[in-house]
Enzyme design. Sequence first.
Site, short mmCIF file in Angstrom:
data_model
loop_
_atom_site.label_atom_id
_atom_site.label_comp_id
_atom_site.label_asym_id
_atom_site.label_seq_id
_atom_site.Cartn_x
_atom_site.Cartn_y
_atom_site.Cartn_z
N CYS A 1 26.00 57.62 14.93
CA CYS A 1 27.16 56.72 14.96
C CYS A 1 28.13 57.10 16.05
O CYS A 1 28.99 56.32 16.43
CB CYS A 1 27.87 56.76 13.62
SG CYS A 1 28.37 58.43 13.20
N SER B 1 26.25 50.56 7.98
CA SER B 1 26.51 49.52 8.98
C SER B 1 27.75 48.70 8.58
O SER B 1 28.14 48.67 7.41
CB SER B 1 25.29 48.61 9.08
OG SER B 1 25.02 48.05 7.81
N GLU C 1 25.67 46.34 17.93
CA GLU C 1 25.26 47.74 17.79
C GLU C 1 23.73 47.78 17.84
O GLU C 1 23.08 47.12 17.03
CB GLU C 1 25.76 48.31 16.46
CG GLU C 1 25.39 49.78 16.31
CD GLU C 1 25.81 50.38 14.97
OE1 GLU C 1 25.74 49.68 13.94
OE2 GLU C 1 26.16 51.57 14.96
N PHE D 1 20.84 56.38 6.64
CA PHE D 1 19.61 57.13 6.93
C PHE D 1 19.80 58.16 8.03
O PHE D 1 19.03 59.12 8.13
CB PHE D 1 18.47 56.17 7.33
CG PHE D 1 18.52 55.73 8.77
CD1 PHE D 1 17.98 56.53 9.77
CD2 PHE D 1 19.13 54.54 9.15
CE1 PHE D 1 18.04 56.14 11.11
CE2 PHE D 1 19.20 54.14 10.47
CZ PHE D 1 18.66 54.95 11.45
N LYS E 1 24.10 58.23 -3.72
CA LYS E 1 23.06 57.21 -3.49
C LYS E 1 22.68 57.31 -2.01
O LYS E 1 23.30 56.70 -1.15
CB LYS E 1 23.63 55.82 -3.82
CG LYS E 1 22.62 54.78 -4.29
CD LYS E 1 21.46 54.54 -3.34
CE LYS E 1 21.83 53.74 -2.13
NZ LYS E 1 20.70 53.65 -1.14
P1 NAD Z 1 22.89 50.53 6.11
O1 NAD Z 1 24.21 49.85 6.09
O2 NAD Z 1 21.67 49.71 6.22
O3 NAD Z 1 22.71 51.39 4.76
C1 NAD Z 1 23.72 52.30 4.32
C2 NAD Z 1 23.61 52.42 2.80
O4 NAD Z 1 23.85 51.14 2.21
C3 NAD Z 1 22.23 52.86 2.32
O5 NAD Z 1 22.39 53.77 1.25
C4 NAD Z 1 21.57 51.57 1.86
O6 NAD Z 1 20.66 51.76 0.81
C5 NAD Z 1 22.74 50.71 1.41
N1 NAD Z 1 22.54 49.28 1.67
C6 NAD Z 1 21.81 48.71 2.67
N2 NAD Z 1 21.90 47.37 2.59
C7 NAD Z 1 22.69 47.08 1.55
C8 NAD Z 1 23.16 45.86 0.99
N3 NAD Z 1 22.84 44.67 1.49
N4 NAD Z 1 23.97 45.93 -0.09
C9 NAD Z 1 24.33 47.12 -0.62
N5 NAD Z 1 23.91 48.31 -0.11
C10 NAD Z 1 23.10 48.30 0.96
O7 NAD Z 1 22.97 51.63 7.28
P2 NAD Z 1 21.78 52.53 7.84
O8 NAD Z 1 20.85 51.68 8.62
O9 NAD Z 1 21.24 53.40 6.76
O10 NAD Z 1 22.59 53.49 8.82
C11 NAD Z 1 22.91 53.15 10.15
C12 NAD Z 1 24.28 52.55 10.24
O11 NAD Z 1 25.25 53.48 9.75
C13 NAD Z 1 24.71 52.25 11.67
O12 NAD Z 1 25.39 51.03 11.70
C14 NAD Z 1 25.64 53.41 12.01
O13 NAD Z 1 26.59 53.12 13.01
C15 NAD Z 1 26.30 53.62 10.70
N6 NAD Z 1 26.88 54.94 10.60
C16 NAD Z 1 28.24 55.03 10.75
C17 NAD Z 1 28.83 56.27 10.70
C18 NAD Z 1 30.31 56.39 10.87
O14 NAD Z 1 30.80 57.48 10.78
N7 NAD Z 1 31.06 55.32 11.10
C19 NAD Z 1 28.06 57.43 10.50
C20 NAD Z 1 26.68 57.29 10.34
C21 NAD Z 1 26.11 56.03 10.40
#
Ligand code: NAD
Length: 500
Positions: free
Chosen positions: A288, A233, A386, A156, A180
């Site tokens: 991030c 995440s 985090e 997000f 997605k």
């Molecule tokens: P998230 O892991 O909740 O969601 C990421 C994606 O996975 C979304 O498209 C979501 O729909 C999907 N998803 C969520 N739960 C799932 C599940 N149980 N099974 C399968 N798919 C699932 O992450 P978020 O809250 O959208 O974003 C924030 C996180 O992203 C933070 O942890 C941040 O550090 C990380 N992030 C990392 C980087 C990097 O470069 N390492 C960059 C941006 C964000």
Amino acid sequence: MTTATTAPPTTVPHVIGGVRTTGDGRTSPVFNPATGRQTGAVALASAELVHEAARVAREAQRGWRDTGLARRQQIMFRLREIISARAEDLARLITAEHGKTVADALGEVARGLENVEFCTGLMHHLKGDHSEQVASGLDVHQLRQPVGVVACITPFNFPAMVPLWMVTTAIAAGNAVILKPSERDPSAAVWLADAFREAGVPDGVLNVVHGDKEAVDAILDDPIIRAVSFVGSTPVARHVYTRAAAAGKRVQALGGAKNHMIVMPDADLEAAADAAVSAAYGSAGERCMAVSVVVAVGAVGDALVERIARRLPGLVVGDGADPTTEMGPLITREALERVTGFVAGAEGEGADLVVDGRRPAGDEGFFIGPSLVDRVTPGMRVYDEEIFGPVLSVVRVRDYDEAVALINASRYANGTAVFTRDGKTARQFGYDIEVGMVGVNVPIPVPVGAYSFGGWKESLFGDTHMYGPEAFSFYTRRKVITTRWPEASESQISLGFPTH
Ligand code: NAD
């Protein structure tokens, strides 16, 4: 020709083969985090819809692969012009669903555009190699060919930039994509699909499929999809990596972060405090590469904490659409409750809550102000987990070695920075630290588009980083062709293993 607009539709649709559809009816609400009110909904794909999108993408990829590189380059140039001309539209759309300020959203779009700019040189990035006369009359050349259909699953917090990291390179390299995006701020992805289409990308080459775990798991299992790029995440990144790899796919899965900024005793403390505040509280800490831990080395602790604390009351928290706002709300009410829990628990764990960002009840939006927690140590939840919100921890250490040991013991290793006036310390830090992206007096060292982005340890599962040169490797397969043009008279049977 479709025109991108700022008004989110009531139900944000999937885009499959250029057709908008809301699928089979399952939806999830979309909120404006500044008002706390639901502004619409997003369609959630069933597994069957994901598989249908994969079939559509496979069909479209065949034609796209045949499209000449010069034509693809022209499309990239046009895409750059379309997005730049309407960056403000896209930024406002992001603000309405994510909550970050419009200025911050414009910054995100600009960083995303760097990837489009890099891809305008795709003819160069897709070059192969050729070796003449490796043996008598024998030549070898290596090609880069597209992987086929790839999926891009995004978080997000950067609803335009992270899709642009992935989708642009994948398409430039001749693949078709299933994007997605996060179901919490899904409209930017549809806006981008319109922009790609207007730039000349054929229908079916970029498909947007919204969804939750059901859609993601269908992507991971689909046999047509050959590669998966993921950012999110750490627990989900690990799941995506494991399941997609087990299905034989190429995977890169970027996870969470806990980024440390070391302040050495010789640092300019005013500049370090400005950097810490900017990097910890920008985008409400939902980056991030946000700094979440300041490591105060030697005797700088008191002076540094005082300088950071002094700056916080001046930060303007409010609706990101208001140009005077510096820090917007968090993404959801659940995120607000979670971040509030870290602030509430810090003192009970033995830390000092120097600035408490919790606000009195009455906000309709998902707001929390900046918090500063001093005398934090490993083992406290506020350090170990985090937080992904505007909470900055300060850990005090005796010396440089203790600072490096602290960072190297973290399970996350996305970004880090050292603030110092001493070149030798800075060089040594770059050598010693086990983190993927390092800043020297730069608090958010996100590499420019000509390099690649990625952390180490539990911040990245897989071998390749995002965007830049490594992305062209990820989205292509190498093929080596060995050639001889013999005279008919030279032909003979030989059962021996070929040596040159
Ligand atoms: P998230 O892991 O909740 O969601 C990421 C994606 O996975 C979304 O498209 C979501 O729909 C999907 N998803 C969520 N739960 C799932 C599940 N149980 N099974 C399968 N798919 C699932 O992450 P978020 O809250 O959208 O974003 C924030 C996180 O992203 C933070 O942890 C941040 O550090 C990380 N992030 C990392 C980087 C990097 O470069 N390492 C960059 C941006 C964000």
